[in-house]
Each structure stands twice: as C-alpha cells, then as structure tokens.
Motif scaffolding. Structure first.
Motif, PDB file in Angstrom:
ATOM      1  N   VAL A  22       0.862  -1.183  -0.049  1.00 56.32           N
ATOM      2  CA  VAL A  22       0.081   0.062  -0.076  1.00 56.32           C
ATOM      3  C   VAL A  22       0.769   1.258  -0.143  1.00 56.32           C
ATOM      4  O   VAL A  22       0.838   2.259  -0.780  1.00 56.32           O
ATOM      5  CB  VAL A  22      -0.804   0.138   1.291  1.00 56.32           C
ATOM      6  CG1 VAL A  22      -1.725   1.377   1.440  1.00 56.32           C
ATOM      7  CG2 VAL A  22      -1.876  -1.263   1.011  1.00 56.32           C
ATOM      8  N   LEU A  23       1.960   1.138   0.857  1.00 58.03           N
ATOM      9  CA  LEU A  23       2.706   2.380   0.666  1.00 58.03           C
ATOM     10  C   LEU A  23       3.470   2.612  -0.379  1.00 58.03           C
ATOM     11  O   LEU A  23       3.803   3.808  -0.820  1.00 58.03           O
ATOM     12  CB  LEU A  23       3.914   2.136   2.097  1.00 58.03           C
ATOM     13  CG  LEU A  23       3.487   2.593   3.319  1.00 58.03           C
ATOM     14  CD1 LEU A  23       4.541   2.035   4.464  1.00 58.03           C
ATOM     15  CD2 LEU A  23       3.313   4.236   3.420  1.00 58.03           C
ATOM     16  N   LEU A  24       3.985   1.626  -1.120  1.00 61.77           N
ATOM     17  CA  LEU A  24       4.550   1.887  -2.229  1.00 61.77           C
ATOM     18  C   LEU A  24       3.620   2.546  -3.360  1.00 61.77           C
ATOM     19  O   LEU A  24       4.121   3.504  -4.173  1.00 61.77           O
ATOM     20  CB  LEU A  24       5.121   0.450  -2.971  1.00 61.77           C
ATOM     21  CG  LEU A  24       6.245  -0.282  -2.099  1.00 61.77           C
ATOM     22  CD1 LEU A  24       6.605  -1.572  -2.788  1.00 61.77           C
ATOM     23  CD2 LEU A  24       7.410   0.905  -2.468  1.00 61.77           C
ATOM     24  N   PHE A  25       2.552   1.890  -3.502  1.00 63.45           N
ATOM     25  CA  PHE A  25       1.438   2.652  -4.547  1.00 63.45           C
ATOM     26  C   PHE A  25       1.150   4.180  -4.165  1.00 63.45           C
ATOM     27  O   PHE A  25       0.952   4.996  -5.164  1.00 63.45           O
ATOM     28  CB  PHE A  25       0.070   1.976  -4.524  1.00 63.45           C
ATOM     29  CG  PHE A  25       0.226   0.555  -5.315  1.00 63.45           C
ATOM     30  CD1 PHE A  25       0.477   0.595  -6.586  1.00 63.45           C
ATOM     31  CD2 PHE A  25       0.012  -0.817  -4.816  1.00 63.45           C
ATOM     32  CE1 PHE A  25       0.514  -0.330  -7.695  1.00 63.45           C
ATOM     33  CE2 PHE A  25       0.295  -1.729  -5.782  1.00 63.45           C
ATOM     34  CZ  PHE A  25       0.517  -1.710  -6.927  1.00 63.45           C
ATOM     35  N   VAL A  26       0.985   4.074  -2.746  1.00 66.07           N
ATOM     36  CA  VAL A  26       0.564   5.631  -2.458  1.00 66.07           C
ATOM     37  C   VAL A  26       1.674   6.714  -2.682  1.00 66.07           C
ATOM     38  O   VAL A  26       1.482   7.629  -3.159  1.00 66.07           O
ATOM     39  CB  VAL A  26       0.096   5.682  -0.848  1.00 66.07           C
ATOM     40  CG1 VAL A  26      -0.018   7.055  -0.325  1.00 66.07           C
ATOM     41  CG2 VAL A  26      -1.097   5.022  -0.585  1.00 66.07           C
TER      42      VAL A  26
ATOM     43  N   GLY B  58      12.718   5.425   1.413  1.00 69.16           N
ATOM     44  CA  GLY B  58      13.652   5.895   2.258  1.00 69.16           C
ATOM     45  C   GLY B  58      14.494   4.558   2.983  1.00 69.16           C
ATOM     46  O   GLY B  58      14.056   3.463   2.896  1.00 69.16           O
ATOM     47  N   SER B  59      15.937   5.021   3.314  1.00 74.16           N
ATOM     48  CA  SER B  59      16.557   3.906   3.867  1.00 74.16           C
ATOM     49  C   SER B  59      16.189   3.329   5.240  1.00 74.16           C
ATOM     50  O   SER B  59      16.159   2.045   5.143  1.00 74.16           O
ATOM     51  CB  SER B  59      17.926   4.576   4.044  1.00 74.16           C
ATOM     52  OG  SER B  59      17.854   5.371   5.168  1.00 74.16           O
ATOM     53  N   TYR B  60      15.192   3.850   6.066  1.00 75.05           N
ATOM     54  CA  TYR B  60      14.974   3.245   7.199  1.00 75.05           C
ATOM     55  C   TYR B  60      13.864   2.255   6.899  1.00 75.05           C
ATOM     56  O   TYR B  60      13.875   0.941   7.311  1.00 75.05           O
ATOM     57  CB  TYR B  60      14.362   4.185   8.202  1.00 75.05           C
ATOM     58  CG  TYR B  60      15.394   5.106   8.893  1.00 75.05           C
ATOM     59  CD1 TYR B  60      16.249   4.589   9.466  1.00 75.05           C
ATOM     60  CD2 TYR B  60      15.454   6.313   8.503  1.00 75.05           C
ATOM     61  CE1 TYR B  60      17.169   5.298  10.274  1.00 75.05           C
ATOM     62  CE2 TYR B  60      16.326   7.247   9.002  1.00 75.05           C
ATOM     63  CZ  TYR B  60      17.364   6.805   9.957  1.00 75.05           C
ATOM     64  OH  TYR B  60      18.424   7.361  10.717  1.00 75.05           O
ATOM     65  N   VAL B  61      13.080   2.441   5.971  1.00 71.42           N
ATOM     66  CA  VAL B  61      12.047   1.403   5.475  1.00 71.42           C
ATOM     67  C   VAL B  61      12.675   0.407   4.765  1.00 71.42           C
ATOM     68  O   VAL B  61      12.136  -0.815   4.682  1.00 71.42           O
ATOM     69  CB  VAL B  61      10.770   2.302   4.539  1.00 71.42           C
ATOM     70  CG1 VAL B  61      10.014   0.976   3.920  1.00 71.42           C
ATOM     71  CG2 VAL B  61      10.079   3.228   5.423  1.00 71.42           C
ATOM     72  N   GLY B  62      13.629   0.707   3.913  1.00 70.24           N
ATOM     73  CA  GLY B  62      14.440  -0.419   3.349  1.00 70.24           C
ATOM     74  C   GLY B  62      15.073  -1.380   4.157  1.00 70.24           C
ATOM     75  O   GLY B  62      14.937  -2.518   3.945  1.00 70.24           O
ATOM     76  N   LYS B  63      15.506  -0.772   5.273  1.00 71.67           N
ATOM     77  CA  LYS B  63      16.290  -1.600   6.533  1.00 71.67           C
ATOM     78  C   LYS B  63      15.132  -2.616   6.811  1.00 71.67           C
ATOM     79  O   LYS B  63      15.324  -3.678   7.062  1.00 71.67           O
ATOM     80  CB  LYS B  63      17.012  -0.919   7.456  1.00 71.67           C
ATOM     81  CG  LYS B  63      18.109  -0.050   6.735  1.00 71.67           C
ATOM     82  CD  LYS B  63      19.400  -0.980   6.462  1.00 71.67           C
ATOM     83  CE  LYS B  63      20.451  -0.306   6.391  1.00 71.67           C
ATOM     84  NZ  LYS B  63      21.916  -1.071   5.809  1.00 71.67           N
ATOM     85  N   ALA B  64      14.024  -1.846   7.170  1.00 70.06           N
ATOM     86  CA  ALA B  64      12.955  -2.753   7.890  1.00 70.06           C
ATOM     87  C   ALA B  64      12.569  -3.526   6.889  1.00 70.06           C
ATOM     88  O   ALA B  64      11.950  -4.891   7.473  1.00 70.06           O
ATOM     89  CB  ALA B  64      11.557  -1.748   8.158  1.00 70.06           C
ATOM     90  N   LEU B  65      12.381  -3.597   5.531  1.00 70.43           N
ATOM     91  CA  LEU B  65      12.266  -4.634   4.515  1.00 70.43           C
ATOM     92  C   LEU B  65      13.169  -5.764   4.791  1.00 70.43           C
ATOM     93  O   LEU B  65      12.560  -6.982   4.779  1.00 70.43           O
ATOM     94  CB  LEU B  65      12.086  -3.932   3.238  1.00 70.43           C
ATOM     95  CG  LEU B  65      12.156  -5.121   2.123  1.00 70.43           C
ATOM     96  CD1 LEU B  65      10.798  -5.897   2.234  1.00 70.43           C
ATOM     97  CD2 LEU B  65      12.447  -4.802   0.871  1.00 70.43           C
TER      98      LEU B  65
ATOM     99  N   ALA C 106      14.941  -4.410  -2.406  1.00 70.19           N
ATOM    100  CA  ALA C 106      15.337  -3.499  -1.323  1.00 70.19           C
ATOM    101  C   ALA C 106      15.761  -2.341  -1.743  1.00 70.19           C
ATOM    102  O   ALA C 106      15.384  -1.182  -1.300  1.00 70.19           O
ATOM    103  CB  ALA C 106      16.441  -4.278  -0.238  1.00 70.19           C
ATOM    104  N   ASP C 107      16.459  -2.146  -3.122  1.00 63.85           N
ATOM    105  CA  ASP C 107      17.001  -0.982  -3.411  1.00 63.85           C
ATOM    106  C   ASP C 107      15.803  -0.091  -3.932  1.00 63.85           C
ATOM    107  O   ASP C 107      15.698   1.268  -3.694  1.00 63.85           O
ATOM    108  CB  ASP C 107      17.750  -1.300  -4.734  1.00 63.85           C
ATOM    109  CG  ASP C 107      19.273  -1.830  -4.088  1.00 63.85           C
ATOM    110  OD1 ASP C 107      19.424  -1.897  -3.275  1.00 63.85           O
ATOM    111  OD2 ASP C 107      19.815  -2.281  -5.224  1.00 63.85           O
ATOM    112  N   VAL C 108      14.895  -0.427  -4.672  1.00 59.15           N
ATOM    113  CA  VAL C 108      13.579  -0.041  -5.065  1.00 59.15           C
ATOM    114  C   VAL C 108      12.769   0.895  -3.846  1.00 59.15           C
ATOM    115  O   VAL C 108      12.337   1.954  -3.672  1.00 59.15           O
ATOM    116  CB  VAL C 108      12.628  -0.894  -5.635  1.00 59.15           C
ATOM    117  CG1 VAL C 108      11.352  -0.047  -6.072  1.00 59.15           C
ATOM    118  CG2 VAL C 108      13.121  -1.279  -7.116  1.00 59.15           C
ATOM    119  N   ILE C 109      12.694  -0.142  -2.560  1.00 60.23           N
ATOM    120  CA  ILE C 109      11.944   0.479  -1.487  1.00 60.23           C
ATOM    121  C   ILE C 109      12.645   1.353  -1.011  1.00 60.23           C
ATOM    122  O   ILE C 109      12.336   2.347  -0.237  1.00 60.23           O
ATOM    123  CB  ILE C 109      11.557  -0.803  -0.460  1.00 60.23           C
ATOM    124  CG1 ILE C 109      10.552  -1.915  -1.292  1.00 60.23           C
ATOM    125  CG2 ILE C 109      11.223  -0.312   0.918  1.00 60.23           C
ATOM    126  CD1 ILE C 109      10.421  -3.017  -0.551  1.00 60.23           C
TER     127      ILE C 109
END
Length: 505
Positions: free
Chosen positions: A185-189, A304-311, A296-299
């Motif tokens: 959902v976040l990616l689309f929004v 942002g990097s924090y969400v990427g790390k969370a992924l 992970a790179d796309v996210i």
C-alpha cells in the motif's frame, strides 16, 4: 478399544497407526504452516533479480499463470489429504493408492527436496541480506558459516518443541502478512504522490530483445518468457507442508485442504500486487538487475533507507520462518517413512521423544542432511542459483507424480472425510496437467545441469537403499494397510484395531 470418534476424520487406526503426537493445530496454524513455507517475501526477494536478468520486467506476468497452476495442484492435494490425512503426504498417498515401491520413491524425492530447499532458503539470508543490512563484504566462507548457524537454530527449535515452533511461525507469518500488505500500500501511495510510478515498465523487456521473446527455445534451451516462470515456481511451493502435519491437526480432512488453497490464493494476490508496485517503481530495470538486492533498492529509494532496512528485517523474519517450517515438515516425512521401516536407520528415526513429544532424532537427521547439502553447494560461486533451481525442479516432479496418481485412481479413491473437488475436478485436472507439463519442459535448459546432477546423485543413493529393502525383505514386505479392508473390518468388529503398518514387516 477404538471409539467411533477415533475412527473418524481425526482417527489413525484405520490407517494402521496409533496416535503418537498431540493434535494441537487449528486452522490458523495450519494456514501459517502453508503460508510460511511458500513465503512471498522470501521467494520474491530471492528470485526477482534473476527474472529481471532473464526475462525483463515483463517476466512478472508469468506469476498469475503459476498461481492458477499451483492452486489446481493444491486443490488436488487437498482432495487426497481429505481422504488420507496422515503424515508423509505424497509418500502415504502413492504408497496406499498406487504401489508401495512407487510411494517409497516419491517419499525419497520429497526428502531430497526438503533437504535442499531449506539450504536454498537459509543461504539467502547469509548471501544477499545480512551483507547489505550490516554493510560487510559477503564471501562464500562467511555465507557458509552463517547458513550453518541458522540451520542449527531452526533444528533446535523443531527438535525441542512443536508448540514453540508453531508459535514462532504463527507470529512470523502474522508479521509477514501485515508487513507485506502495508509495504505494498505504501509503495502505491508514495509512488503515486511523488510521480514515480511508471506502469509502462510492466511491459518492458529490459535489455532482452523483443524478437524471439516468447519463442519456445530449442532442445536444450528455453526462451526468455519461459524463464520468468521460475519466479512463481520457486516461490509458490511447499503449501503441502500443511498436509504433512495432518496427524497433529484438529479435523485435518477439512482444515488442511482449506489451509493449502487459501495460502496459495492469498499469496498469489498479495504477491502480484507487490510485484506490480516494485516493477512500476523500478526506474531503470537494466541497472536494477545488476543489484544483489533489487527489491530492497527500490523500497529504499521510494520510501527511504529506514523502510528499506525494515524490509530487510522483514525478509529475515520471513526466511527464518520458511526454513523453520521446512525443517518441521522434513522431520515429519523422515519420521513417517521410518515408522514404516522404510528409511535408513529407521530404528532411531521412528521414535517420538517422550519428554518433548517430537520426532527429535528425525529432526537431528534433517539438520545433518542440510549441513551436507550446504557443504556440497557452498563453495560454488553459483551456489544460490543452483540451490534455487534444484528447489524448483524437485517439487515440480513431486506435483506431477501426485497429479498423475490422482488421475489414475480418481474413480477408486477412498471416501473423502471433508473435501471434494466435485464438478471442478475435470477443469482442475486439465489445468494442473497443462501447467506441470509446461513447467517441467523449462528444466531442459542447459543452465539446470547442476540441479539435475544433484537429483541423479540422490536418486542413485535412494536406489541403492531400495534395492537393499527388496533383497533383504522382499517386495511383499513393502505393504501398506488396505484402506477398504480396514474400514470393513472396523465396521464388522469395532473392538478390533488394525496392526501397525511397519510393525509386521
């Protein structure tokens, strides 16, 4: 004395076994077992980069085809699980409905699959995730060591407590469900608000030439489009693990088929939405294909990097859960075959530990096998691809053999205890056969030589042991209780319980 209830959907007496493990699994736990094994976070994270390289972004459109094909397989497995809800799944079904020797072969193939797929899954943590998460240089040596430790942790948990294993997996699956839905959902929004979504990328072939893109390929090669199917074929497997825990599930004939089908549908829909989001935000797909962690790179770029790390943390949790379920399922299969005296060292592997209530010896054995497989593959620079390919080839063979069994025996199957295909039977069978035939043809490509070699080596080892069984005990010793005779005997004399299948060999 066997009560009528014990002879019902939950009873094992009609199959020739005593109830040795507690029936504690409800619907959500059974669903979590199927969902945890499949694990879209694990599969997509592992295979997405390979699909970008081999098929380009348009390769993601193979996903819906795989979902439909695997759903048909899951429905057929559900129809069999509702008739023979016993640990060992394909080994039990083929042994009882076709031939015990063929059943043993299928049990051995299933064992080789579980032995390699747990390594393929856990190796992903060490080879592609932790180096990015903690910013260190990954090597074959440290990937080997980390994978060995992860396998050990999973084996300890499976061996010591089924309940703890189930709770860990339930929590991990819940985290994965919430995390993947929120992330999609976040990616689309965010992608829509920032104008980064580019849906034309969904139909790009990247640097793969469009000419010949859909070509079938040659005798030892397949076209770019066909290679894209490996994304779904690697990810949407293992749903049958719910059937392998049938003896620990409440009302398994109803719960297990539903859990398998719902897991495939849920994973299929969520996985497709996530793939669309990531691909529409890929930017330059050719450059992205060069990354070890393209998802992970796309996210990280979009959220942002924090969400990427969370992924990455979410993927680690998902992969650990996936490996845990595989270890659990492998231990049950080995124990089920050892119970029938049909596995090497069955005298040790057929025991349920009195204090833990688990097949502890079988769990330890699966751990040792996984370490051997890891040692065989870990020194290869193509280790991840080889493991990934073998873990895709083996279930395809298992599914094809089981579907063939159902087709051959569908007119003489024992009564269902909770699930039937009904009018959907013929369409489901046709779709499953077409899909599995197409999938198996993909593995003629020369790049799959090493997985085929692994398969042949494991077949050779299994053949030696099968010959030993036949020479030592004779073909007549490889028998399973006849379901129809057992039902008839119980109806005639409800005080007479059948003997254990393995005990009279």
């Amino acid at each position: 004395m066997t009560t009528p209830g014990e002879r019902g959907a939950n009873g094992l007496s009609e199959f020739g076994y005593a109830q040795e493990m507690k029936r504690e699994l409800g619907w959500y736990t059974s669903f979590a077992v199927a969902f945890g094994f499949v694990s879209i976070a694990t599969g997509i994270f592992t295979a997405y980069g390979s699909v970008l390289s081999s098929s380009g972004p348009m390769g993601i459109w193979t996903w819906p085809v795989v979902v439909i094909g695997q759903l048909c397989v899951a429905l057929i497995f559900g129809a069999l699980a509702a008739r023979i809800p016993v640990s060992g799944y394909a080994y039990q079904w083929i042994s009882r409905l076709a031939n015990p020797i063929l059943g043993w072969i299928m049990g051995w193939v299933s064992f080789t699959f579980l032995g390699v797929v747990v390594v393929a899954v856990d190796y992903t943590i060490a080879a592609t995730i932790l180096p990015v998460l903690f910013q260190y240089q990954g090597t074959n040596e440290n990937a080997w060591a980390i994978t060995a430790i992860v396998l050990l942790l999973q084996a300890i948990l499976v061996a010591l407590s089924t309940r703890a294993t189930q709770r860990v997996n339930n929590v991990a699956v819940t985290i994965q469900l919430i995390g993947m839905v929120s992330l999609t959902v976040l990616l689309f929004v965010v992608g829509g608000v920032t104008g980064q979504l580019d849906f034309s990328t969904l139909f790009s072939t990247g640097d793969i030439p469009r000419e010949g893109y859909f070509a079938p390929g040659g005798l030892t090669s397949v076209g770019p489009w066909a290679l894209g199917f490996l994304l779904g074929a690697f990810t949407i497997v293992g749903f049958e693990s719910a059937a392998n825990l049938a003896e620990e599930t409440k009302n398994p004939a109803r719960v297990v088929p539903k859990a398998m089908a719902q897991a495939v549908v849920g994973l299929g829909v969520l996985g497709m939405l996530f793939l669309v989001a990531v691909t529409a935000l890929a930017g330059d797909p050719v450059a992205l294909a060069q990354s070890d962690t393209p998802v992970a790179d796309v996210i990280a770029r979009v959220l942002g990097s924090y969400v990427g790390k969370a992924l990455l943390v979410l993927v680690v949790v998902s992969i650990f859960s996936c490996g845990l379920v595989i270890s659990l399922s492998g231990a049950r299969l080995v124990w089920a075959m050892a119970r029938d005296k049909r596995f090497p060292a069955w005298q040790l592997l057929n025991k349920i530990n009195g204090s833990t209530g688990t097949p502890m010896n079988a769990s330890v054995f699966m751990f040792v096998v996984a370490q051997i497989v890891l040692a065989l593959f870990a020194r290869s620079t193509q280790a991840l691809f080889s493991l990934f390919s073998a873990a895709t080839l083996l279930p395809a063979l298992i599914y094809a053999a089981t579907v063939a069994l159902y087709i051959a025996k569908r007119k003489s199957l024992p009564p269902s205890k909770g699930f039937e295909l009904g009018r959907l039977e013929i369409p489901v069978l046709v779709l499953a056969v077409v899909w599995l035939a197409y999938e198996l043809l993909i593995f003629r490509d020369a790049s799959f030589a090493e997985p085929w070699l692994y398969l042949l080596v494991m077949f050779a080892i299994g053949a030696v042991y099968l010959v030993y069984l036949l020479v030592r005990h004779g073909a007549k010793s490889l028998t399973m209780p006849d379901l129809h005779d057992i039902d008839k005997a119980l109806d005639t004399d409800p005080h007479q319980a059948p003997s254990n299948a393995g005990g009279n060999q």
